[in-house]
Structures are given as structure tokens and as C-alpha cells.
Design a protein around this motif. Structure first.
Motif, mmCIF file in Angstrom:
data_model
loop_
_atom_site.group_PDB
_atom_site.id
_atom_site.type_symbol
_atom_site.label_atom_id
_atom_site.label_comp_id
_atom_site.label_asym_id
_atom_site.label_seq_id
_atom_site.Cartn_x
_atom_site.Cartn_y
_atom_site.Cartn_z
ATOM 1 N N ARG A 142 29.806 40.431 43.198
ATOM 2 C CA ARG A 142 30.112 41.669 43.902
ATOM 3 C C ARG A 142 31.620 41.910 43.857
ATOM 4 N N SER A 143 32.026 43.110 44.207
ATOM 5 C CA SER A 143 33.446 43.462 44.124
ATOM 6 C C SER A 143 34.291 42.716 45.146
ATOM 7 N N ASN A 144 33.669 42.207 46.229
ATOM 8 C CA ASN A 144 34.445 41.486 47.243
ATOM 9 C C ASN A 144 34.409 39.975 47.027
ATOM 10 N N GLU A 145 34.017 39.547 45.823
ATOM 11 C CA GLU A 145 33.983 38.128 45.490
ATOM 12 C C GLU A 145 34.914 37.851 44.311
ATOM 13 N N TYR A 146 35.206 36.577 44.105
ATOM 14 C CA TYR A 146 36.183 36.172 43.093
ATOM 15 C C TYR A 146 35.543 35.159 42.156
ATOM 16 N N GLY A 147 35.828 35.308 40.863
ATOM 17 C CA GLY A 147 35.314 34.354 39.889
ATOM 18 C C GLY A 147 35.127 35.014 38.543
ATOM 19 N N GLY A 148 34.461 34.313 37.644
ATOM 20 C CA GLY A 148 34.222 34.850 36.314
ATOM 21 C C GLY A 148 33.590 33.824 35.403
ATOM 22 N N GLY A 149 33.300 34.259 34.180
ATOM 23 C CA GLY A 149 32.608 33.407 33.226
ATOM 24 C C GLY A 149 33.470 33.075 32.023
ATOM 25 N N PHE A 150 32.988 32.135 31.217
ATOM 26 C CA PHE A 150 33.701 31.773 29.995
ATOM 27 C C PHE A 150 32.714 31.307 28.936
ATOM 28 N N ILE A 151 33.104 31.531 27.695
ATOM 29 C CA ILE A 151 32.371 31.047 26.524
ATOM 30 C C ILE A 151 33.399 30.478 25.561
ATOM 31 N N ALA A 189 32.462 30.350 37.204
ATOM 32 C CA ALA A 189 33.135 29.830 38.394
ATOM 33 C C ALA A 189 33.079 30.873 39.504
ATOM 34 N N VAL A 190 32.819 30.412 40.724
ATOM 35 C CA VAL A 190 32.615 31.296 41.868
ATOM 36 C C VAL A 190 33.498 30.834 43.018
ATOM 37 N N GLY A 191 34.228 31.757 43.625
ATOM 38 C CA GLY A 191 35.048 31.425 44.779
ATOM 39 C C GLY A 191 34.205 30.990 45.961
ATOM 40 N N LEU A 192 34.647 29.944 46.649
ATOM 41 C CA LEU A 192 33.916 29.451 47.817
ATOM 42 C C LEU A 192 34.299 30.189 49.092
ATOM 43 N N LEU A 207 47.466 23.157 39.417
ATOM 44 C CA LEU A 207 46.631 24.026 38.592
ATOM 45 C C LEU A 207 47.172 25.448 38.631
ATOM 46 N N ASN A 208 47.265 26.067 37.468
ATOM 47 C CA ASN A 208 47.710 27.452 37.338
ATOM 48 C C ASN A 208 46.475 28.343 37.381
ATOM 49 N N SER A 209 46.266 29.030 38.513
ATOM 50 C CA SER A 209 45.038 29.808 38.694
ATOM 51 C C SER A 209 45.015 31.055 37.822
ATOM 52 N N GLN A 210 46.166 31.576 37.445
ATOM 53 C CA GLN A 210 46.187 32.751 36.571
ATOM 54 C C GLN A 210 45.773 32.380 35.150
ATOM 55 N N GLY A 236 46.040 36.990 46.261
ATOM 56 C CA GLY A 236 45.866 38.418 46.049
ATOM 57 C C GLY A 236 44.414 38.823 45.900
ATOM 58 N N PHE A 237 43.553 37.856 45.559
ATOM 59 C CA PHE A 237 42.127 38.129 45.379
ATOM 60 C C PHE A 237 41.315 37.806 46.635
ATOM 61 N N GLU A 238 41.990 37.628 47.765
ATOM 62 C CA GLU A 238 41.285 37.231 48.988
ATOM 63 C C GLU A 238 40.141 38.184 49.322
ATOM 64 N N LYS A 239 40.332 39.473 49.074
ATOM 65 C CA LYS A 239 39.302 40.463 49.409
ATOM 66 C C LYS A 239 38.510 40.921 48.186
ATOM 67 N N GLY A 240 38.616 40.175 47.085
ATOM 68 C CA GLY A 240 37.790 40.480 45.934
ATOM 69 C C GLY A 240 38.578 40.884 44.707
ATOM 70 N N VAL A 241 37.836 41.212 43.646
ATOM 71 C CA VAL A 241 38.440 41.424 42.335
ATOM 72 C C VAL A 241 39.317 42.672 42.292
ATOM 73 N N TYR A 242 38.904 43.756 42.937
ATOM 74 C CA TYR A 242 39.699 44.979 42.853
ATOM 75 C C TYR A 242 41.014 44.838 43.617
ATOM 76 N N ALA A 243 40.972 44.159 44.751
ATOM 77 C CA ALA A 243 42.208 43.893 45.488
ATOM 78 C C ALA A 243 43.146 43.042 44.644
ATOM 79 N N GLY A 244 42.577 42.054 43.944
ATOM 80 C CA GLY A 244 43.397 41.204 43.093
ATOM 81 C C GLY A 244 44.023 41.966 41.946
ATOM 82 N N MET A 245 43.244 42.847 41.311
ATOM 83 C CA MET A 245 43.776 43.645 40.208
ATOM 84 C C MET A 245 44.902 44.563 40.691
ATOM 85 N N PHE A 246 44.800 45.021 41.934
ATOM 86 C CA PHE A 246 45.858 45.850 42.517
ATOM 87 C C PHE A 246 47.148 45.047 42.686
#
Length: 553
Positions: free
Chosen positions: A240-249, A262-265, A330-333, A391-401
Motif C-alpha cells: 500500500r502507499s503508506n508502507e515501505y519496501g520493494g522487490g528485487f531480481i 523486503a517489507v518495513g516492519l 547499512l546504507n538504506s538508500q 523520510g519514508f515513515e508515512k509510506g512511499v509517496y512521503a519518501g519520494m517527496f
């Protein structure tokens, strides 16, 4: 009853044979030999059955760390799956993907290597032992040993106890290992590092650490589908937009493919399930074709410390150093930590060498690790992204901002040293998160593309002695069985990626359910210790050698 224990003494004791711990031992021993000296007595203990058994990552490695430690690492035979090749970042909507026209600078992997971390650690352990360092596998560190408020070593775990804690015929009491310096390199949310936080206050000046749980499978796929070295990162669905994480291949060597999520706890969802999110990720129309007609070979999970520079603990105390993921290197970016773990191990080794020369292992001398870090490239890298995850505390769109502001202000952004709550504090109660208080139905698995947790755990090679005390210590079962079902719906059965926690009907036929623990399924990710909303689960080290046995991970 106090048990009689053997006492072993050494000069330097390192807990954990991962990249940080092995780099510390290797650098300390090799520097001594290069100076024409005999290395100090160095002992590395590892709870896994062998070095690398519990080492798990994506993994795309920045080679700057290993190049600093071992400039001829290629000639020394470091195992490499593939040099990083094509690099893509995708945004996933519910039904399609959009490839970004450029890869953000922080996520560029040019010059990096796709590796298997468990293979890497096995190789580095061999190189370290060749320098005269002792590496003891299947040796779990159970607790710190303090005298007069100072760490003097550790006690290893008791082996051969039954579920009630009574000695069996093969009982072996844990050993006290004393050392001039003890180095904690346990990995994420280490149990001894947690003890150091409680007893030595090493986290008191830090902001709360933030974590993701990452799950991954290694597949064999038909030839020609991707080129070794291909890298794809994703954000968006199924989160969801208020969650943090992503995938990789990541395309490995031969026909092997690493795929994970990976999913934010800090998700507000009480049914947040990293394993289920990963299975949903594989079903996405843009992801599913990569796995068609393939075979899933291996599985694993771990937590990832994403809090950054301000979440790092004090790196030292009297007779004690903390490095690697235990210290949040760890470099989270960039999604990179292996090179920083190695560099932290090298800084620890140089600090120990100074302490040995002075025969002084007090905080005054061991604080040299903090001084080395503050003047290092590692600090410069981490400081530039010091507020990235916050910056991503409130989700992906907040982080992108927030990202552009952080970029132009050297990492500060619109705030500096922003306070965040512990991850578990963001979880909402079932009635608050779901209208009507009804949780969604459980996901169904086809056992071809998607798999249940038990199937995946089997692919992790996880083994524990069944008849031993639970290493998942729950302080109040009444909360689990009576209060939590009403408030949070027992989220442990969701956030655990290994089917350790299950609510089952009461044996006596009375109404309600009770918590059933299966500790033998545990893959040692520490998610439960972090995400439990009541903080009544304490993860401790099980019998030595137990846990996953990762391959190609």
C-alpha cells in the motif's frame, strides 16, 4: 542451580563469522604478520553449523570493502556470481510496470558484483583461518559476562537440555570464554547486542532503529531468459502507499535467479506478512514470466537495519566493540551493507591493535573506533543518507517527496535526526485497521509459483534439536491467548516468515484458541523480537549449530 563451567581465555573474541567479524579477524591477523609479528590469539565463534550457514543477503556487493581488506580478492578466488550488468528500477501498479527512464545515482550498481553471501563468508573464513585465527562453528554465544560492570567475555549456550531445561544424557554446560576485547558481530538485532543495550546503555543516544524483513528464493530458470548480472529493483505493488519496501531480481551465474521482497516492519497492518507479500509479488504480471517453468531451490529470510547514521549505537565500551549489522552499518538508500560491515571490521581491528600495544582495553582507548569511523569514507557515505529511511515513515509517496530535499541538502532534508517510534508501535489494532474488525482471508498457494511457509522453510535447510528449551522466550502467554486475539489478532502468525507461531483450538474443547510454538522452524531472522506489539518475545540463541543452512543465498 548454578552449573560448573569450563573457562577458556583468549585475547580477542569475535562473536559471529559474517563479513564484519571475519574482516576484523583477518585484518588484525594479516596486519600483524605484515609487520613481522605473531598475531594475537583471536577466536571467532559462530552459532551456525559452519561459517556462512546463517549468512543471508540479496546480494549485490560494493567491492570497496573487500578491496580495502584484500586488494587481490579476485586472484584469491572470491566467489562471484556475476559482475553487475543491466540495472533497472520499476514502479509496479496492480497490473503492469513502468521502467524509470534513469536509475537514481544511489541505486546504480555499476562496478558491483552479484554474490552469494553464504559462499563469500565460507571463503573468507578459510582465508582467515589460514592466518592462524581459530574459527569455532556451532558455538552459540548465550550471554555477556560482566565483572564490576565491564564485559569480560561471554557464556556459550548450554547444549543437551530438554524442553523443561533439565539435563539429558548428552548435556554439556556452556563455556565461559574470557577475552581482553569482545567484538559483537552478530548481525541484525543480535541477542548479545540487545543485552549490551540494556546493561551498558549503548543505544541511549540513538534514535530508534528501523527494520525491514527481507525474504528471498533462489530459482533455477530456463536458459536465456535473463543475462547474468541483470538487476531489477521494484517499488509499488503489492504494498500500500503508506508502507515501505520493494522487490528485487538478480540474475546469478548459470541458470540461477535470486528473487526477493523486503517489507518495513513499521506497517500499520496487523496482518503484515513479508512472506505473503513476497508470494503476491511473484504473481504480478510483470514478474511471473521470469519464473515460468522454473524450479524453486532455496529460501531464506532476515531483518535489515535501515535506521541509518543516527540509529547507530555507541560502538564501544570497556573491553567491547560493536560492528556490522549489529551496529547498523547499512546504507538504506543504496541497499548495501556488506562493504560497510567489512570496513567496520577493519576499523575494529585497528582499534584492537592499538589497545594491544598499550595493554589498555578501556573505553578511553577503544573509543578509537568511533574516531576512526567519524573520519572514514563509511561515515561520509552513511551521513549523506542519514535521514533517508525516516523520510519514508508515512509510506512511499512521503519518501519520494523527501528525497529531492535530502539530495540538495547533503542528506539533511526537511528535518535532521528525526525521531521515529519503534517499529512495533506503528501497528494498529484489528478493529482500527480493518472496517468491522474482520481480517482478510489467508492467501492460497499453488506450490508451483507460490509456496506456503513450511515448504519454504524446508528449502532453507533449517534444522534444530526438537527436545530443547524454546529459544523464543515469551514472558506472558496470557497476553498471547487472551488479550492479543481481541486486540491485534495474533500478528506473530503473520509477520513470522517461517511458520513458528500458530493459533490452534484448545485441547480440552473449550472455546477459544491458544498459541502453539514450533521453534524448530525458526530461520533466526529476529522479526518476532522486533515486531511483537507487546514486546514480550525475546529471541535467544538455541543449541549450537541449529538454524538454517543457506545455499546460494
Amino acid at each position: 542451580m548454578e552449573r560448573e563451567r569450563d573457562v577458556l581465555e583468549t585475547e580477542v573474541l569475535i562473536i559471529g563469522a559474517g563479513p564484519a567479524g571475519l574482516a576484523c579477524a583477518y585484518h588484525l591477523a594479516s596486519a600483524a604478520r605484515q609487520a613481522g609479528k605473531e598475531p594475537p590469539a583471536i577466536l571467532v565463534i559462530e552459532k551456525g553449523s559452519h561459517p556462512g550457514a546463517h549468512s543471508f543477503s540479496g546480494a549485490v556487493m560494493d567491492p570497496s570493502g573487500i578491496a580495502a581488506l584484500m586488494p587481490d580478492f579476485r586472484d584469491q578466488g572470491m566467489p562471484i556470481e556475476a559482475p553487475a550488468g543491466n540495472d533497472s528500477l520499476w514502479y509496479l501498479s496492480a497490473s503492469r510496470h513502468t521502467k524509470l527512464p534513469f536509475t537514481p545515482p544511489g541505486m546504480s550498481n555499476h562496478g558491483n558484483y552479484i554474490i552469494s553471501l553464504n559462499k563469500f563468508c565460507g571463503w573468507l573464513a578459510e582465508k582467515t583461518e589460514a592466518l592462524g585465527v581459530e574459527v569455532y562453528p556451532a558455538t552459540g554465544a548465550f550471554e555477556l559476562v560482566l565483572e564490576d560492570g565491564k564485559v569480560v567475555g561471554i557464556q556459550t549456550v548450554d547444549n543437551g537440555l530438554d524442553k523443561k531445561g533439565e539435563p539429558k544424557s548428552n548435556y554439556e554446560p556452556g563455556t565461559i570464554i574470557k577475552a581482553a576485547v569482545t567484538v559483537l558481530a552478530e548481525g541484525t538485532h543480535g541477542s548479545l547486542t540487545k543485552q549490551a543495550g540494556q546493561r551498558l546503555k549503548i543505544f541511549d543516544a540513538s534514535v530508534n532503529q528501523s527494520y525491514l524483513t527481507g525474504v528471498k528464493e533462489v530459482w533455477e530458470i530456463p536458459a536465456g531468459r535473463l543475462t547474468p548480472g541483470d538487476i531489477i529493483h521494484t517499488f509499488g505493488a503489492p504494498l500500500r502507499s503508506n508502507e515501505y519496501g520493494g522487490g528485487f531480481i538478480y540474475k546469478m551465474s548459470g541458470n540461477l535467479l535470486a528473487i526477493g521482497f523486503a517489507v518495513g516492519l513499521n506497517s500499520p497492518d496487523p496482518t503484515n506478512d513479508p512472506h505473503a507479500r513476497f508470494q503476491q509479488f511473484k504473481l504480478h504480471p510483470s514478474i511471473k514470466p521470469f519464473l515460468k517453468d522454473g524450479t524453486m531451490l532455496h529460501y531464506g529470510a532476515k531483518t535489515i537495519p535501515e535506521g541509518g547514521y543516527y540509529a547507530m549505537p555507541r560502538l564501544y565500551d570497556d573491553n567491547l566493540l560493536i560492528i556490522g549489522d549489529s551496529a547498523g552499518f547499512l546504507n538504506s538508500q543504496r541497499l548495501k551493507g556488506i562493504h560497510l560491515a567489512i570496513l567496520s571490521g577493519m576499523m575494529a581491528a585497528e582499534t584492537i591493535a592499538e589497545a594491544l600495544d598499550k595493554t589498555d582495553f578501556s573505553s578511553a582507548v577503544l573509543s578509537g573506533i568511533a574516531k576512526r569511523f567519524e573520519s572514514s569514507a563509511a561515515r561520509q557515505e552513511l551521513y549523506k543518507v542519514r535521514n533517508y529511511h525516516q523520510g519514508f515513515e508515512k509510506g512511499v509517496y512521503a519518501g519520494m517527496f523527501h528525497i529531492p530535499f535530502q539530495f540538495v541538502t547533503g542528506g539533511r532534508g526537511l528535518f535532521d535526526k528525526r525521531h521515529v517510534e519503534p517499529d512495533h508501535a506503528y501497528m494498529k489494532k484489528v478493529g482500527e485497521f480493518f472496517p468491522g474488525g474482520q481480517k482478510p482471508p489467508a492467501m492460497k498457494f499453488d506450490n508451483q509459483l507460490t509456496f506456503d511457509k513450511l515448504t519454504d522453510v524446508y528449502k532453507s535447510g533449517t534444522k534444530h534439536e526438537e527436545d530443547q528449551p524454546s529459544h523464543l522466550v515469551i514472558s506472558d502467554y496470557d497476553i498471547c491467548n487472551q488479550r492479543c486475539p481481541e486486540e491485534f489478532g495474533n500478528p506473530c502468525q503473520h509477520f513470522c516468515p517461517a511458520h513458528v507461531y500458530e493459533m490452534v483450538d484448545n485441547d480440552d474443547g473449550s472455546p477459544g484458541q491458544h498459541l502453539l510454538l514450533t521453534p524448530s522452524n525458526c530461520v533466526h531472522c529476529k522479526t518476532c523480537d522486533i515486531a511483537d506489539p507487546y514486546q514480550i518475545i525475546n529471541w535467544v540463541v538455541p543449541e549450537s549449530g541449529g538454524g538454517p543452512n543457506y545455499e546460494n543465498c
